[in-house]
Design a protein around this motif. Structure first.
Motif, PDB file in Angstrom:
ATOM      1  N   ASN A   7       0.829  -1.202   0.000  1.00 24.96           N
ATOM      2  CA  ASN A   7       0.000   0.000   0.000  1.00 24.96           C
ATOM      3  C   ASN A   7       0.867   1.258   0.000  1.00 24.96           C
ATOM      4  O   ASN A   7       0.576   2.226  -0.702  1.00 24.96           O
ATOM      5  CB  ASN A   7      -0.951  -0.001   1.196  1.00 24.96           C
ATOM      6  CG  ASN A   7      -1.908   1.161   1.153  1.00 24.96           C
ATOM      7  OD1 ASN A   7      -2.747   1.244   0.275  1.00 24.96           O
ATOM      8  ND2 ASN A   7      -1.764   2.075   2.101  1.00 24.96           N
TER       9      ASN A   7
ATOM     10  N   LEU B 296      -5.854   5.453  -1.115  1.00 25.05           N
ATOM     11  CA  LEU B 296      -4.692   4.758  -0.558  1.00 25.05           C
ATOM     12  C   LEU B 296      -4.411   5.195   0.876  1.00 25.05           C
ATOM     13  O   LEU B 296      -4.005   4.370   1.707  1.00 25.05           O
ATOM     14  CB  LEU B 296      -3.470   4.985  -1.446  1.00 25.05           C
ATOM     15  CG  LEU B 296      -3.517   4.280  -2.800  1.00 25.05           C
ATOM     16  CD1 LEU B 296      -2.428   4.797  -3.718  1.00 25.05           C
ATOM     17  CD2 LEU B 296      -3.419   2.777  -2.633  1.00 25.05           C
TER      18      LEU B 296
ATOM     19  N   LYS C 277      -6.948   3.349   2.931  1.00 19.90           N
ATOM     20  CA  LYS C 277      -6.557   1.942   3.025  1.00 19.90           C
ATOM     21  C   LYS C 277      -5.379   1.773   3.987  1.00 19.90           C
ATOM     22  O   LYS C 277      -5.337   0.828   4.776  1.00 19.90           O
ATOM     23  CB  LYS C 277      -6.191   1.411   1.635  1.00 19.90           C
ATOM     24  CG  LYS C 277      -5.872  -0.053   1.612  1.00 19.90           C
ATOM     25  CD  LYS C 277      -5.577  -0.519   0.195  1.00 19.90           C
ATOM     26  CE  LYS C 277      -5.185  -1.976   0.182  1.00 19.90           C
ATOM     27  NZ  LYS C 277      -4.785  -2.420  -1.163  1.00 19.90           N
ATOM     28  N   GLY C 278      -4.435   2.722   3.934  1.00 20.96           N
ATOM     29  CA  GLY C 278      -3.297   2.676   4.847  1.00 20.96           C
ATOM     30  C   GLY C 278      -3.726   2.822   6.291  1.00 20.96           C
ATOM     31  O   GLY C 278      -3.181   2.162   7.183  1.00 20.96           O
TER      32      GLY C 278
END
Length: 119
Positions: A54, A93, A96-97
């Motif tokens: 990621n 992202l 998601k991180g």
């Protein structure tokens, strides 16, 4: 060695059995502890791969956005579309991180660093 002859055979056999069993138990426990550490380490490596995948995608998206901004033509509609797509990708992202950090940050001891990246 005379004292050994005075001990009954049952006691001598018990002593011999203890001499064999105690090291066997100790070695078994040490083996299990070592294997559990190896399993934990392997699991952390897997978490790290997910986490870093990621981060690599995030770094690539940020680099693409920087390159786009650097190379852009003034007021180009194509630039605005690409820039908006990259912003959305970067935000996805980052989210998601954050999810990955909530799941694996404690195991990887990376939560503090992620908060720095996120800021």
């Amino acid at each position: 060695m005379r004292w050994l002859h005075r001990i009954k055979i049952r006691t001598r056999l018990f002593l011999v059995l203890m001499v064999v069993i105690v090291p066997l138990v100790v070695l078994t426990v040490l083996t299990v502890i070592t294997q559990n550490r190896a399993i934990d380490f392997g699991q952390k490596e897997i978490y790290g791969v997910w986490y870093n995948r990621n981060l690599m995608d995030l770094m690539y998206a940020v680099q693409m956005q920087r390159a786009l901004i650097f190379d852009r033509a003034e007021g180009s509609a194509a630039f605005e579309n690409q820039n908006q797509e990259l912003r959305e990708r970067i935000q996805t992202l980052l989210n998601k991180g954050t999810d990955l950090d909530e799941r694996y940050g404690a195991a990887l001891a990376s939560s503090e660093q992620w908060q720095t990246v996120r800021a």
